[in-house]
Write an enzyme that holds these catalytic residues in place. Structure first.
Site, PDB file in Angstrom:
ATOM      1  N   ASN A  75      73.484  75.079 116.378  1.00 10.84           N
ATOM      2  CA  ASN A  75      72.052  74.808 116.368  1.00 10.84           C
ATOM      3  C   ASN A  75      71.593  74.552 117.802  1.00 10.84           C
ATOM      4  O   ASN A  75      72.379  74.666 118.742  1.00 10.84           O
ATOM      5  CB  ASN A  75      71.719  73.631 115.446  1.00 10.84           C
ATOM      6  CG  ASN A  75      72.558  72.414 115.767  1.00 10.84           C
ATOM      7  OD1 ASN A  75      72.535  71.916 116.895  1.00 10.84           O
ATOM      8  ND2 ASN A  75      73.304  71.927 114.784  1.00 10.84           N
TER       9      ASN A  75
ATOM     10  N   ASP B 140      75.362  72.642 109.375  1.00 11.13           N
ATOM     11  CA  ASP B 140      75.471  72.292 107.952  1.00 11.13           C
ATOM     12  C   ASP B 140      76.401  73.208 107.170  1.00 11.13           C
ATOM     13  O   ASP B 140      76.834  72.870 106.066  1.00 11.13           O
ATOM     14  CB  ASP B 140      74.090  72.305 107.298  1.00 11.13           C
ATOM     15  CG  ASP B 140      73.203  71.187 107.829  1.00 11.13           C
ATOM     16  OD1 ASP B 140      72.004  71.424 107.997  1.00 11.13           O
ATOM     17  OD2 ASP B 140      73.735  70.094 108.082  1.00 11.13           O
TER      18      ASP B 140
END
Length: 397
Positions: free
Chosen positions: A209, A278
């Site tokens: 990310n 995630d």
């Protein structure tokens, strides 16, 4: 940061004395009141005028100098000092300090101070390793003096070894740790996670990310400055680690999870700022992709461990758990739900839609959500935001 603080710098006869001019300049930029005391030998390496120009204060050399306002200079300056640093510290001044010899302005002032004292030895490697010098350093430490370990490197005398004075930034870091903040976290152990994690798809690609780790690193640094014993578990970032912090580098979410599980029980405060990836590729899919010589098929993903959820489930009595929430919409409701679901004590929420807030910026707009209170902070530096967050955490402890 140092407004209202008085820093006294003692400079002795060493080629490294020139570095203290840069240190004095850095301290002035932080709005400290800087005073320099030089030994007579130090004036052979740098002129007192240089320090007077930088600090706007008279550079003291002679104990019996009459060219100043009438007061007992070594006593009045010692009374005002918030920190006293001798750098570079020669073997001679270290011996004087260790045995209470006061025969010049520097050694006399040292004996009169009641503030934190920091010494940075700088000398020939054979002098530094001499048992007499080492015994004197040990004596200073026994009196509560902080001694900065010298660096290894090429020395002015032509030798290579330990005895080189560290950089001006290192000296400044020691001063900041001593006086920059009140020590309201002294005796507390703080665990911080920061940065992104990476989940490998194949030997070339990974899932991650946009987190840079700046917020987590700011929290760790401010907690350290406030006296905490800080452990920082960090994903891959491109920023320098904060000084005096135990940094544990990890890559994957599982590695971060394992590092947290190993250390959480000893922590008084746990702050999860890390933006964990995630999802990770399913193991069977990963193996298939590694063996494939052609174009990779669609990636099948599985969820990674929820670190904040696990911490909430295993939170111990007296621990404070703080999580971060990055939202693009419905900030308050989503963050309140996260506070309850994760069993956290406080959620620091920020909207990715706010200019100057979120990933990669030096500022942040945080909304601190507690069980019975919401504190909306203005757009401020991440260091200031970290301090505000720590203030609220202290109210819970």
């Amino acid at each position: 940061m140092l407004k209202g603080k008085t820093v006294v710098l003692g400079v002795t006869g060493s080629i490294a004395a020139y570095k203290i001019a840069n240190l004095a300049s850095s301290l002035m930029k932080l709005h400290a009141d800087v005073h320099v005391i030089m030994t007579k030998n130090a004036t052979n390496f740098i002129n007192p005028i240089a320090f007077e120009t930088l600090t706007h204060n008279k550079c003291m050399v002679d104990t019996f100098d009459r060219n100043f306002a009438f007061d007992v200079a070594h006593v009045s300056l010692a009374d005002r000092a918030d920190v006293f640093m001798t750098a570079p510290a020669s073997a001679n001044i270290i011996a004087k300090m260790a045995h209470g010899i006061a025969d010049d302005m520097l050694s006399t002032t040292y004996l009169a101070v009641k503030c934190p004292v920091i010494v940075s030895p700088a000398m020939n490697v054979n002098m530094f390793t001499n048992q007499i010098v080492q015994d004197n350093i040990a004596t200073l430490k026994s009196y509560g003096v902080t001694v900065i370990p010298p660096d290894d490197g090429y020395l002015a005398c032509g030798y290579t070894g330990k005895g080189k004075m560290p950089s001006e930034q290192v000296l400044l870091d020691y001063i900041l740790r001593a006086i920059a903040k009140k020590k309201d976290l002294s005796g507390k152990k703080v665990l911080v996670t920061a940065g992104p994690t990476r989940e490998s798809i194949d030997p070339v690609r990974f899932i991650s990310n946009h987190s840079t780790g700046k917020m987590g690193y700011a929290v760790a640094r401010q907690a350290m400055l406030r006296g905490a014993d800080v452990t920082l578990i960090s994903g891959p970032v491109s920023i320098a680690p904060p000084p005096f912090v135990d940094v544990i580098n990890v890559v994957s979410a599982q590695e971060m999870f394992e590092a947290v599980k190993e250390r959480y029980s000893d922590s008084d405060i746990i702050i999860k700022t890390a933006a964990v990836a995630d999802y990770t590729p399913a193991e069977q899919q990963t193996e298939k992709m590694k063996k494939s010589d052609g174009e990779s098929p669609d990636i099948k993903l599985k969820r990674t461990a929820d670190i904040l959820q696990w911490l909430g489930e295993h939170k111990q009595s007296g621990q404070v758990l703080c999580g971060f929430s990055m939202e693009t919409q419905d900030l308050l409701n989503n963050s309140r739900k996260k506070l309850q679901k994760k069993n956290a004590d406080i959620i620091a929420a920020n909207s990715l839609r706010d200019a100057g807030s979120g990933f990669g910026t030096d500022t942040n707009h945080l909304t601190l959500i507690k069980q019975d209170e919401i504190i909306d902070l203005p757009l401020i530096s991440k260091e200031d935001a970290a301090d505000k967050l720590l203030d609220e955490i202290l109210k819970i402890l």
